[in-house]
Write an enzyme that holds these catalytic residues in place. Sequence first.
Site, mmCIF file in Angstrom:
data_model
loop_
_atom_site.group_PDB
_atom_site.id
_atom_site.type_symbol
_atom_site.label_atom_id
_atom_site.label_comp_id
_atom_site.label_asym_id
_atom_site.label_seq_id
_atom_site.Cartn_x
_atom_site.Cartn_y
_atom_site.Cartn_z
ATOM 1 N N PRO A 205 -39.792 63.226 -4.505
ATOM 2 C CA PRO A 205 -40.672 62.290 -3.797
ATOM 3 C C PRO A 205 -41.036 62.809 -2.415
ATOM 4 O O PRO A 205 -40.369 63.697 -1.869
ATOM 5 C CB PRO A 205 -39.820 61.007 -3.711
ATOM 6 C CG PRO A 205 -38.750 61.170 -4.731
ATOM 7 C CD PRO A 205 -38.500 62.637 -4.849
ATOM 8 N N PRO A 206 -42.081 62.277 -1.824
ATOM 9 C CA PRO A 206 -42.450 62.707 -0.462
ATOM 10 C C PRO A 206 -41.354 62.393 0.544
ATOM 11 O O PRO A 206 -40.713 61.341 0.489
ATOM 12 C CB PRO A 206 -43.725 61.897 -0.169
ATOM 13 C CG PRO A 206 -44.250 61.485 -1.503
ATOM 14 C CD PRO A 206 -43.063 61.328 -2.393
ATOM 15 N N GLY A 207 -41.130 63.322 1.457
ATOM 16 C CA GLY A 207 -40.172 63.097 2.535
ATOM 17 C C GLY A 207 -38.740 63.423 2.218
ATOM 18 O O GLY A 207 -37.847 63.142 3.022
ATOM 19 N N GLY A 209 -37.446 66.434 1.906
ATOM 20 C CA GLY A 209 -37.001 67.666 2.563
ATOM 21 C C GLY A 209 -37.242 68.926 1.769
ATOM 22 O O GLY A 209 -36.495 69.896 1.914
ATOM 23 N N LYS A 210 -38.279 68.956 0.941
ATOM 24 C CA LYS A 210 -38.560 70.159 0.134
ATOM 25 C C LYS A 210 -38.960 71.331 1.027
ATOM 26 O O LYS A 210 -38.477 72.447 0.853
ATOM 27 C CB LYS A 210 -39.667 69.840 -0.876
ATOM 28 C CG LYS A 210 -39.328 68.704 -1.837
ATOM 29 C CD LYS A 210 -40.414 68.498 -2.866
ATOM 30 C CE LYS A 210 -41.682 67.913 -2.270
ATOM 31 N NZ LYS A 210 -41.489 66.541 -1.772
ATOM 32 N N THR A 211 -39.843 71.075 1.981
ATOM 33 C CA THR A 211 -40.266 72.151 2.887
ATOM 34 C C THR A 211 -39.127 72.577 3.798
ATOM 35 O O THR A 211 -38.933 73.772 4.069
ATOM 36 C CB THR A 211 -41.459 71.663 3.728
ATOM 37 O OG1 THR A 211 -42.498 71.212 2.863
ATOM 38 C CG2 THR A 211 -41.991 72.774 4.602
ATOM 39 N N HIS A 426 -40.617 28.653 1.680
ATOM 40 C CA HIS A 426 -40.782 29.762 0.743
ATOM 41 C C HIS A 426 -39.650 30.781 0.897
ATOM 42 O O HIS A 426 -39.000 31.163 -0.092
ATOM 43 C CB HIS A 426 -42.139 30.433 0.986
ATOM 44 C CG HIS A 426 -42.455 31.535 0.030
ATOM 45 N ND1 HIS A 426 -43.204 31.351 -1.108
ATOM 46 C CD2 HIS A 426 -42.110 32.862 0.033
ATOM 47 C CE1 HIS A 426 -43.311 32.496 -1.753
ATOM 48 N NE2 HIS A 426 -42.656 33.434 -1.078
ATOM 49 N N GLU A 427 -39.400 31.217 2.118
ATOM 50 C CA GLU A 427 -38.349 32.212 2.346
ATOM 51 C C GLU A 427 -36.962 31.616 2.114
ATOM 52 O O GLU A 427 -36.063 32.308 1.632
ATOM 53 C CB GLU A 427 -38.458 32.780 3.760
ATOM 54 C CG GLU A 427 -39.787 33.461 4.072
ATOM 55 C CD GLU A 427 -40.119 34.576 3.119
ATOM 56 O OE1 GLU A 427 -39.183 35.163 2.531
ATOM 57 O OE2 GLU A 427 -41.309 34.852 2.920
ATOM 58 N N ASP A 502 -45.121 38.163 -4.918
ATOM 59 C CA ASP A 502 -43.966 37.861 -5.773
ATOM 60 C C ASP A 502 -44.381 37.795 -7.240
ATOM 61 O O ASP A 502 -43.705 38.339 -8.116
ATOM 62 C CB ASP A 502 -43.334 36.540 -5.348
ATOM 63 C CG ASP A 502 -42.810 36.590 -3.929
ATOM 64 O OD1 ASP A 502 -42.436 37.684 -3.480
ATOM 65 O OD2 ASP A 502 -42.777 35.532 -3.268
#
Length: 746
Positions: A205-207, A209-211, A426-427, A502
């Site tokens: 996934p992006p981010g 640490g592949k590079t 709601h919350e 939701d």
Amino acid sequence: MRKFFRGASFYILIFIVLLLIVQRWGMEAQEIEDIEFSELYQDLMNDQIVSINTQERSVDGVRLVNGEEQEFTSYIPDVYDDARFTEILTEKMDEADLTVGGEPPAETPWFINMLPTLLIILVFVVFWFVFMQQSQGGGSKVMNFGKSKAKLQKEEDRQKVTFDDVEGMDEEKEELSELVDFLKSPKRFIELGARIPKGVLMVGPPGTGKTYITKAVAGEAGVPFYSISGSDFVEMFVGVGASRVRDLFEQAKKSSPCIVFIDEIDAVGRKRGAGLGGGHDEREQTLNQLLVEMDGFGINEGIIIVAATNRPDILDPALLRPGRFDRKVEVGLPDIKGREAILHIHSKGKPLDDDVNVKVLARRTPGFTPADIENLMNEAALLTARRRAKRINMATIEEAITKVIAGIEKKSRVISEKERRITAYHEAGHAVAARCLPSSDPVHQITIVPRGRAGGFTMILPEEDKSYATKTEMEEHLIHLLGGRVAEKLKLDDISTGAQNDLQRVSQVTKAMVTKYGMSEKLGPMTFGSGDDEVFLGKDFASKRDYSEEVASRVDREIKRFVDGAYEAAIKILEEHSEQLEAVAQALLKMETINGFQFEKIFKGLVTVEEEDTADSLEKKLASIKIQAEIDSEKEEKEFKEQRKKDRQVEKNPKEIKEQEEKLQEIQREVREGHQQKESEESFKEGNREEDSAKEDSTTEEGPKEEAPKEQGEAREGSAEEHAKTDEDPKDSDDSEKESEEKKNQ
């Protein structure tokens, strides 16, 4: 300043300056007086003119002024006849020593005639220059658009990154360590006939640490590092990308051994011929050239291609075959230990307060990538600087976590009281439903303050990392998602649009349960749908349905059954906990944000929310409860330590230890005597059985029937004796067992 000298504006400026010089070229610096024709006529009649030159109606020459010669120029007006002026000149030529001259009509220089043509050519040159500069992304590379754009980062030029700077990737580092060993000492591998992978594909996934981990490989090996993006190969001109690929590998061969890193290789390595209307000629030619180059260079030339992508499903199969990208390294999300190590790395150089607990932060950031964690610590540092503080505390990092997950807090937004009540109930419905579900994760925070696009949110953080989800957990997740809509219906007798997200998630989860995970009892353990979405045709737009209309109807009914069941369960839970729902909603209306500890105390009824309570008074109540809980916890811990100390003192009493040893020896002696007596009785019974079997040969069949009760009686007597022996003193037996256990512990 260098860009100015390299740009077109510098050359245009030079051209203008040269043009001005040419216009002024040949003009004498001597001053020439411009006189009126009447003054010229008087001087001519008074014989003050030494010489005169005419060119059409313009006149110039030399005259005497106070005995000194002075150049002049004049113009014959149209009202004066040329013939009359000619007569006067003729008379003066005869009478006086007057020199009369003339010049042919002026001719335009050839370079002046060329100016319009040169100007048009210059405009075209400037237009072409600007056009090529924009198409090449800027810079003075008009004639180098076929060259590679790879950036060479040598060891002495770049900030060295090693495996010590990479955490949370132990398996990935172990997998890539072979590349480091090969680049450092390739002879060892060549002698064994080993072939190091030509290419390594980093997938994740992006981010994640592949590079970064690829830079660490180059840093560990100490070799040149070429970095280029996949989009740098593709241009509007067909053939440019292939030329750049060739140039890239030529440069890499000159710097061998080295690492060539291609980021986002899916930009150039997509499947050929995919999509509507065929493929892209430039991209396909670039990919073909890349395939040829990866097969072209030798096995042990020391060039390793490392590519990164987060979309391996769209790559061309020819690119992934062995011999090109031999190894595939999956870079996933870090677990709790990895996040803790990454937090330690990104907290270097940041002054942390004493209350910061990195282990707690690692538990509260599930699903965070290394890039997210770096952003989290940076946000915490920015918030601390904004508040003029000197050290980063735990509360600031907690706020940064919420900011990264949900967005910035919008306290300035004006919200009506009606909308605040809707959001609060709601919350509160989400939080109470989650609290009552046995498999649900604990509530971490509830707020009705808008963040990002949400009017409020309920944050539920898992206590541990999870790789799987059970059917029960997914059904409870549906109940939790529907808790907000149900709370609105029960308390406000109306529903709002706030549950849109939701309901969308409910539909996605239930559809996945039925069609992907086979969790429907009526449809059975089957998947429905190919699952191979055409990424070039809009995924669902071109997805194939491999089931009939009847099955599709059954799928829809199963999805509705799951949703209806979760909705009814949510109604039942919130009706049973109506008081807790009301208390949490009122607390949200007064405090706007409550944390997990405060929610738990309000839910259990340890803190009552009165109508006259304010936010400050309610916070004081909760703070007092928290202080009391801490005191009770310290008291329990102190009592436990004291009890443990007493137990250790009892265990260390030598007199009691000696008594326990004597009792244990006595018990062991009694057990041995009982075993010996039992063995003697069994041997005696065995002898009687042998005598009885000898008598059977000479007696009738009724003999054994008469002996059987006797033997059974003896057996019962023997068992009764054993039972009497073992049950002589059960209290002593229990005491002996306890003493033996204490002896073992000692």
